[in-house]
Design a protein around this motif. Sequence first.
Motif, PDB file in Angstrom:
ATOM      1  N   ASP A  62       0.783  -1.285   0.136  1.00 47.78           N
ATOM      2  CA  ASP A  62       0.046  -0.004   0.072  1.00 47.78           C
ATOM      3  C   ASP A  62       0.837   1.276   0.018  1.00 47.78           C
ATOM      4  O   ASP A  62       1.561   1.288   0.842  1.00 47.78           O
ATOM      5  N   SER A  63       0.621   2.334  -0.900  1.00 48.71           N
ATOM      6  CA  SER A  63       1.635   3.310  -1.077  1.00 48.71           C
ATOM      7  C   SER A  63       1.366   4.216   0.311  1.00 48.71           C
ATOM      8  O   SER A  63       2.177   5.197   0.427  1.00 48.71           O
ATOM      9  N   LYS A  64       0.348   3.921   0.934  1.00 57.47           N
ATOM     10  CA  LYS A  64       0.132   4.986   2.142  1.00 57.47           C
ATOM     11  C   LYS A  64       1.222   4.583   3.340  1.00 57.47           C
ATOM     12  O   LYS A  64       1.233   5.549   4.282  1.00 57.47           O
ATOM     13  N   LEU A  65       1.771   3.378   3.236  1.00 60.71           N
ATOM     14  CA  LEU A  65       2.792   3.058   4.158  1.00 60.71           C
ATOM     15  C   LEU A  65       3.936   3.512   3.903  1.00 60.71           C
ATOM     16  O   LEU A  65       4.822   3.391   4.631  1.00 60.71           O
ATOM     17  N   ILE A  66       4.296   4.220   2.786  1.00 57.01           N
ATOM     18  CA  ILE A  66       5.603   5.081   2.630  1.00 57.01           C
ATOM     19  C   ILE A  66       5.692   6.284   3.276  1.00 57.01           C
ATOM     20  O   ILE A  66       4.588   7.051   3.370  1.00 57.01           O
ATOM     21  N   SER A  67       6.591   6.413   4.055  1.00 59.62           N
ATOM     22  CA  SER A  67       6.681   7.549   4.916  1.00 59.62           C
ATOM     23  C   SER A  67       6.740   9.213   4.114  1.00 59.62           C
ATOM     24  O   SER A  67       7.264   8.904   3.067  1.00 59.62           O
ATOM     25  N   ASP A  68       6.213  10.087   4.947  1.00 59.81           N
ATOM     26  CA  ASP A  68       6.138  11.322   4.064  1.00 59.81           C
ATOM     27  C   ASP A  68       7.370  11.877   3.715  1.00 59.81           C
ATOM     28  O   ASP A  68       7.579  12.617   2.545  1.00 59.81           O
ATOM     29  N   SER A  69       8.469  11.511   4.447  1.00 58.08           N
ATOM     30  CA  SER A  69       9.826  11.952   4.048  1.00 58.08           C
ATOM     31  C   SER A  69      10.249  11.502   2.978  1.00 58.08           C
ATOM     32  O   SER A  69      10.938  11.998   1.944  1.00 58.08           O
ATOM     33  N   LEU A  70       9.942  10.180   2.627  1.00 65.06           N
ATOM     34  CA  LEU A  70      10.347   9.460   1.237  1.00 65.06           C
ATOM     35  C   LEU A  70       9.516   9.982   0.240  1.00 65.06           C
ATOM     36  O   LEU A  70       9.793  10.000  -1.104  1.00 65.06           O
ATOM     37  N   ARG A  71       8.484  10.351   0.249  1.00 62.39           N
ATOM     38  CA  ARG A  71       7.378  10.861  -0.762  1.00 62.39           C
ATOM     39  C   ARG A  71       7.487  11.981  -1.120  1.00 62.39           C
ATOM     40  O   ARG A  71       7.258  12.459  -2.265  1.00 62.39           O
ATOM     41  N   LYS A  72       8.125  12.749  -0.365  1.00 60.13           N
ATOM     42  CA  LYS A  72       8.440  14.311  -0.835  1.00 60.13           C
ATOM     43  C   LYS A  72       9.274  14.503  -1.873  1.00 60.13           C
ATOM     44  O   LYS A  72      10.586  14.020  -1.806  1.00 60.13           O
ATOM     45  N   ASP A  73       8.917  14.936  -3.048  1.00 57.58           N
ATOM     46  CA  ASP A  73       9.689  15.323  -4.126  1.00 57.58           C
ATOM     47  C   ASP A  73      10.093  13.998  -4.854  1.00 57.58           C
ATOM     48  O   ASP A  73      10.989  13.959  -5.708  1.00 57.58           O
ATOM     49  N   ALA A  74       9.512  12.755  -4.483  1.00 59.42           N
ATOM     50  CA  ALA A  74      10.108  11.529  -5.058  1.00 59.42           C
ATOM     51  C   ALA A  74       9.471  11.155  -6.376  1.00 59.42           C
ATOM     52  O   ALA A  74       8.203  11.443  -6.503  1.00 59.42           O
ATOM     53  N   LYS A  75      10.173  10.572  -7.425  1.00 65.47           N
ATOM     54  CA  LYS A  75       9.537  10.194  -8.429  1.00 65.47           C
ATOM     55  C   LYS A  75       9.054   8.691  -8.346  1.00 65.47           C
ATOM     56  O   LYS A  75       8.187   8.290  -8.946  1.00 65.47           O
ATOM     57  N   ALA A  76       9.990   7.828  -7.721  1.00 63.66           N
ATOM     58  CA  ALA A  76       9.508   6.651  -7.373  1.00 63.66           C
ATOM     59  C   ALA A  76      10.460   6.104  -6.100  1.00 63.66           C
ATOM     60  O   ALA A  76      11.721   6.929  -5.599  1.00 63.66           O
ATOM     61  N   VAL A  77       9.781   5.103  -5.303  1.00 64.98           N
ATOM     62  CA  VAL A  77      10.455   4.808  -4.297  1.00 64.98           C
ATOM     63  C   VAL A  77      10.844   3.156  -4.263  1.00 64.98           C
ATOM     64  O   VAL A  77       9.785   2.437  -4.551  1.00 64.98           O
ATOM     65  N   ILE A  78      12.083   2.725  -3.916  1.00 69.44           N
ATOM     66  CA  ILE A  78      12.401   1.483  -3.743  1.00 69.44           C
ATOM     67  C   ILE A  78      11.950   0.902  -2.421  1.00 69.44           C
ATOM     68  O   ILE A  78      12.253   1.274  -1.578  1.00 69.44           O
ATOM     69  N   ARG A  79      11.236  -0.045  -2.616  1.00 69.46           N
ATOM     70  CA  ARG A  79      10.585  -0.749  -1.355  1.00 69.46           C
ATOM     71  C   ARG A  79      11.200  -1.845  -0.908  1.00 69.46           C
ATOM     72  O   ARG A  79      11.416  -1.885   0.379  1.00 69.46           O
ATOM     73  N   LEU A  80      11.761  -2.664  -1.564  1.00 68.09           N
ATOM     74  CA  LEU A  80      12.848  -3.750  -1.557  1.00 68.09           C
ATOM     75  C   LEU A  80      13.652  -4.025  -2.485  1.00 68.09           C
ATOM     76  O   LEU A  80      13.025  -3.870  -3.869  1.00 68.09           O
ATOM     77  N   CYS A  81      14.726  -4.312  -2.322  1.00 67.98           N
ATOM     78  CA  CYS A  81      15.778  -4.670  -3.170  1.00 67.98           C
ATOM     79  C   CYS A  81      16.703  -5.783  -2.685  1.00 67.98           C
ATOM     80  O   CYS A  81      17.531  -5.657  -1.558  1.00 67.98           O
TER      81      CYS A  81
END
Length: 161
Positions: A22-41
């Motif tokens: 769920d994208s709501k689980l991404i913290s606001d600090s990671l969301r800010k100005d992000a094009k994409a967020v790596i959740r797992l690698c």
Amino acid sequence: MNRFFIILFMLATTGFSENKWDSKLISDSLRKDAKAVIRLCSTTYERSSVENFTEEIHFVITVMNEKGDPAANLRITYDRNSKVGPVEGNLYDKNGELTYEIKKKDLSDYAYNNDFTLFSDNRVKVYSPSCNNYPYTVEYKYSVEHKGITGFGTWAPQRGY
């Protein structure tokens, strides 16, 4: 006693109702100005013999807007000394609900240096999701069997900036 079962039931149902992508689980600090967020690698190397090893890759990326679309593309390079195992892929909506399961026919297979080389053993399997509802999440799992150890791939903390 009844309160115990009611509380246990409430905890169990709330725990299962939340999707892990769920994208709501991404913290606001990671969301800010992000094009994409790596959740797992995750990349794992398993040596099967003196000369052979298998590389297992699993990654999950949430694309926040259209500028992040290139981060969701899958590119698997291989050659005559390697073999790509089954590729699993899933596409999730902003709530983490599965919307599409990527199939083998969705992958394209090309010569890696097709534009400037007459002959090459290097190849690439490619998948580019087409999704216009942001944010969305892609999950990929695949393995590559390598024959003959000439070295392991270079490690980079991120694929692009």
